[in-house]
Write an enzyme that holds these catalytic residues in place. Sequence first.
Site, PDB file in Angstrom:
ATOM      1  N   GLY A   1      13.752   4.106 -28.192  1.00  0.00           N
ATOM      2  CA  GLY A   1      14.152   4.598 -29.373  1.00  0.00           C
ATOM      3  C   GLY A   1      14.776   5.983 -29.808  1.00  0.00           C
ATOM      4  O   GLY A   1      15.722   6.285 -30.495  1.00  0.00           O
ATOM      5  N   CYS A   2      14.227   6.788 -28.938  1.00  0.00           N
ATOM      6  CA  CYS A   2      14.334   8.489 -28.964  1.00  0.00           C
ATOM      7  C   CYS A   2      15.811   8.453 -28.460  1.00  0.00           C
ATOM      8  O   CYS A   2      16.530   9.317 -28.957  1.00  0.00           O
ATOM      9  CB  CYS A   2      13.461   9.380 -28.523  1.00  0.00           C
ATOM     10  SG  CYS A   2      11.747   9.083 -29.269  1.00  0.00           S
ATOM     11  N   THR A   3      16.258   7.897 -27.354  1.00  0.00           N
ATOM     12  CA  THR A   3      17.544   7.913 -26.844  1.00  0.00           C
ATOM     13  C   THR A   3      18.484   7.387 -27.604  1.00  0.00           C
ATOM     14  O   THR A   3      19.663   7.885 -27.700  1.00  0.00           O
ATOM     15  CB  THR A   3      17.454   7.229 -25.392  1.00  0.00           C
ATOM     16  OG1 THR A   3      16.377   7.905 -24.462  1.00  0.00           O
ATOM     17  CG2 THR A   3      18.803   7.263 -24.752  1.00  0.00           C
TER      18      THR A   3
END
Length: 152
Positions: A37-39
Amino acid sequence: MTKAPIFEINDSDGKPFKMEDHFPMVLYFYPKDSTSGCTTEAKEFTALIPEFQKLGYDVVGVSRDSEKSHQNFICRYTLAITLLSDPEEKACKAYDVIKEKNMYGKKVMGVVRSTFLIDKDGNLVKEWRKVKAAGHAQAVLDFIKNPEAAEA
């Protein structure tokens, strides 16, 4: 209008980052470098950087990861955003993004994905809490371009 909390922590190169030198800004908090998700979120903000810059906005991401972790994350995905390292949770606490989360049935304290829009005078214009990563960068850009339409 509410003033945005001000903090000074280091960027991925270990240099102190002074918030007031970067207004207006999109300030987003995320749980962990190189997770799916952060990527997704970092890559989407990076893809839209030219549009944010045209409107005068810096995009700044904050997590509790180390400066070295941020450097690896930036290199691995060719990110064009500023990442700040907040292992002591100064910024995270100032923006109240550390919450109890349920990880695989275990209660842990973690960063809740959140974004804050700060104007040129350091005022908090809008906040998004508990956001989904995919499509969020575009939603923030749409709000900046047309706040009235984005609220509908």
